[in-house]
Design a protein around this motif. Structure first.
Motif, PDB file in Angstrom:
ATOM      1  N   LEU A  95      37.717  41.002  31.383  1.00  0.00           N
ATOM      2  CA  LEU A  95      37.201  42.272  31.878  1.00  0.00           C
ATOM      3  C   LEU A  95      35.833  42.551  31.282  1.00  0.00           C
ATOM      4  N   SER A  96      34.976  43.080  32.086  1.00  0.00           N
ATOM      5  CA  SER A  96      33.649  43.471  31.628  1.00  0.00           C
ATOM      6  C   SER A  96      33.766  44.651  30.675  1.00  0.00           C
ATOM      7  N   ALA A  97      32.923  44.688  29.660  1.00  0.00           N
ATOM      8  CA  ALA A  97      32.931  45.779  28.688  1.00  0.00           C
ATOM      9  C   ALA A  97      32.225  47.007  29.236  1.00  0.00           C
ATOM     10  N   SER A  98      31.434  46.854  30.303  1.00  0.00           N
ATOM     11  CA  SER A  98      30.716  47.997  30.855  1.00  0.00           C
ATOM     12  C   SER A  98      31.664  48.842  31.715  1.00  0.00           C
ATOM     13  N   ILE A  99      31.308  50.095  31.882  1.00  0.00           N
ATOM     14  CA  ILE A  99      32.129  51.001  32.678  1.00  0.00           C
ATOM     15  C   ILE A  99      32.060  50.595  34.151  1.00  0.00           C
ATOM     16  N   LEU A 100      33.215  50.603  34.776  1.00  0.00           N
ATOM     17  CA  LEU A 100      33.299  50.213  36.174  1.00  0.00           C
ATOM     18  C   LEU A 100      33.211  51.445  37.060  1.00  0.00           C
ATOM     19  N   PRO A 101      32.670  51.288  38.256  1.00  0.00           N
ATOM     20  CA  PRO A 101      32.700  52.404  39.202  1.00  0.00           C
ATOM     21  C   PRO A 101      34.156  52.749  39.538  1.00  0.00           C
ATOM     22  N   ILE A 102      34.426  54.009  39.772  1.00  0.00           N
ATOM     23  CA  ILE A 102      35.791  54.428  40.110  1.00  0.00           C
ATOM     24  C   ILE A 102      36.289  53.680  41.341  1.00  0.00           C
ATOM     25  N   GLU A 103      35.384  53.318  42.231  1.00  0.00           N
ATOM     26  CA  GLU A 103      35.750  52.592  43.446  1.00  0.00           C
ATOM     27  C   GLU A 103      36.304  51.195  43.177  1.00  0.00           C
ATOM     28  N   ASP A 104      36.183  50.710  41.934  1.00  0.00           N
ATOM     29  CA  ASP A 104      36.768  49.422  41.557  1.00  0.00           C
ATOM     30  C   ASP A 104      38.082  49.573  40.803  1.00  0.00           C
ATOM     31  N   CYS A 105      38.534  50.800  40.609  1.00  0.00           N
ATOM     32  CA  CYS A 105      39.788  51.056  39.913  1.00  0.00           C
ATOM     33  C   CYS A 105      40.956  50.883  40.888  1.00  0.00           C
ATOM     34  N   ILE A 106      41.920  50.042  40.539  1.00  0.00           N
ATOM     35  CA  ILE A 106      43.042  49.751  41.432  1.00  0.00           C
ATOM     36  C   ILE A 106      43.813  51.018  41.804  1.00  0.00           C
ATOM     37  N   SER A 107      43.984  51.913  40.849  1.00  0.00           N
ATOM     38  CA  SER A 107      44.709  53.151  41.107  1.00  0.00           C
ATOM     39  C   SER A 107      43.973  54.007  42.139  1.00  0.00           C
ATOM     40  N   PHE A 108      42.663  54.098  42.010  1.00  0.00           N
ATOM     41  CA  PHE A 108      41.853  54.857  42.958  1.00  0.00           C
ATOM     42  C   PHE A 108      41.961  54.243  44.350  1.00  0.00           C
ATOM     43  N   LEU A 109      41.818  52.931  44.426  1.00  0.00           N
ATOM     44  CA  LEU A 109      41.872  52.250  45.717  1.00  0.00           C
ATOM     45  C   LEU A 109      43.240  52.409  46.389  1.00  0.00           C
ATOM     46  N   LEU A 110      44.311  52.239  45.608  1.00  0.00           N
ATOM     47  CA  LEU A 110      45.654  52.411  46.165  1.00  0.00           C
ATOM     48  C   LEU A 110      45.885  53.848  46.617  1.00  0.00           C
ATOM     49  N   ALA A 111      45.418  54.802  45.847  1.00  0.00           N
ATOM     50  CA  ALA A 111      45.588  56.211  46.212  1.00  0.00           C
ATOM     51  C   ALA A 111      44.859  56.523  47.511  1.00  0.00           C
ATOM     52  N   LYS A 112      43.635  56.048  47.649  1.00  0.00           N
ATOM     53  CA  LYS A 112      42.869  56.301  48.873  1.00  0.00           C
ATOM     54  C   LYS A 112      43.513  55.624  50.080  1.00  0.00           C
ATOM     55  N   ALA A 113      43.964  54.391  49.901  1.00  0.00           N
ATOM     56  CA  ALA A 113      44.644  53.690  50.994  1.00  0.00           C
ATOM     57  C   ALA A 113      45.927  54.424  51.363  1.00  0.00           C
ATOM     58  N   SER A 114      46.675  54.859  50.360  1.00  0.00           N
ATOM     59  CA  SER A 114      47.915  55.593  50.602  1.00  0.00           C
ATOM     60  C   SER A 114      47.646  56.893  51.351  1.00  0.00           C
ATOM     61  N   GLN A 115      46.597  57.608  50.973  1.00  0.00           N
ATOM     62  CA  GLN A 115      46.253  58.849  51.673  1.00  0.00           C
ATOM     63  C   GLN A 115      45.987  58.592  53.148  1.00  0.00           C
ATOM     64  N   GLN A 116      45.234  57.547  53.435  1.00  0.00           N
ATOM     65  CA  GLN A 116      44.885  57.247  54.830  1.00  0.00           C
ATOM     66  C   GLN A 116      46.112  56.833  55.643  1.00  0.00           C
ATOM     67  N   VAL A 117      46.927  55.961  55.077  1.00  0.00           N
ATOM     68  CA  VAL A 117      48.119  55.503  55.800  1.00  0.00           C
ATOM     69  C   VAL A 117      49.113  56.652  55.950  1.00  0.00           C
ATOM     70  N   THR A 118      49.279  57.451  54.909  1.00  0.00           N
ATOM     71  CA  THR A 118      50.205  58.579  54.969  1.00  0.00           C
ATOM     72  C   THR A 118      49.757  59.587  56.018  1.00  0.00           C
ATOM     73  N   ARG A 119      48.466  59.844  56.101  1.00  0.00           N
ATOM     74  CA  ARG A 119      47.943  60.756  57.126  1.00  0.00           C
ATOM     75  C   ARG A 119      48.290  60.240  58.523  1.00  0.00           C
ATOM     76  N   ARG A 120      48.046  58.970  58.750  1.00  0.00           N
ATOM     77  CA  ARG A 120      48.346  58.386  60.060  1.00  0.00           C
ATOM     78  C   ARG A 120      49.842  58.393  60.349  1.00  0.00           C
ATOM     79  N   PHE A 121      50.655  58.151  59.313  1.00  0.00           N
ATOM     80  CA  PHE A 121      52.108  58.165  59.445  1.00  0.00           C
ATOM     81  C   PHE A 121      52.590  59.567  59.816  1.00  0.00           C
TER      82      PHE A 121
END
Length: 153
Positions: A10-36
């Motif tokens: 892992l890089s020691a530098s701070i990662l953009p939130i858009e690279d955080c797995i939790s953020f990505l899963l949450a956003k994907a879940s929001q979109q799929v849940t909305r469509r569902f």
């Protein structure tokens, strides 16, 4: 992927939130849940009600405890959910013939009638999402099962 450097560390530098797995899963879940939700709203059914209906389409006469265990929903939430679905006319509770303290949940005619259109609508949503993912769809479904510890049936 920016989160990793050569050698897999892992890089020691701070990662953009858009690279955080939790953020990505949450956003994907929001979109799929909305469509569902939008898909099910045409039938006046919520996603959790759909899950209960689906399990009962597989096997009627389950107890609230059986449903709670299968869907990983706490018993108090399940009790309220079953009561609401009974008021809506989707299910009916009947006493267990061997243990009158236990209620068995059965689908009503209305609950049974929803099976075909809901299964078709959800299958179409799954197909649409799979098409959007293209060749990655199968691997994505497999990865979700792995991450969620959901066994293949």
């Amino acid at each position: 992927m920016r989160a990793f450097v050569a050698g897999g560390h892992l890089s020691a530098s701070i990662l953009p939130i858009e690279d955080c797995i939790s953020f990505l899963l949450a956003k994907a879940s929001q979109q799929v849940t909305r469509r569902f939700r939008e898909t099910l709203a045409k039938y006046d059914v919520t996603p959790v009600q759909y899950a209960v209906l689906h399990v009962l389409w597989e096997k009627q006469g389950l107890s609230s405890a059986d449903l709670s265990s299968r869907l990983l929903i706490d018993s108090a939430t399940m009790t309220g959910l079953v009561l609401r679905m009974e008021v809506l006319g989707f299910v009916i509770r009947r006493p267990d013939p061997e243990d009158r303290r236990v209620s068995r949940i059965h689908l009503t005619t209305q609950g049974l009638r929803l099976r075909k259109p809901l299964i078709k609508a959800v299958a179409e949503l799954n197909r649409n999402i799979a098409e959007e993912l293209g060749d990655q769809a199968s691997a994505f479904w497999t990865s979700l099962r792995q991450l969620g510890d959901v066994p293949s049936l």
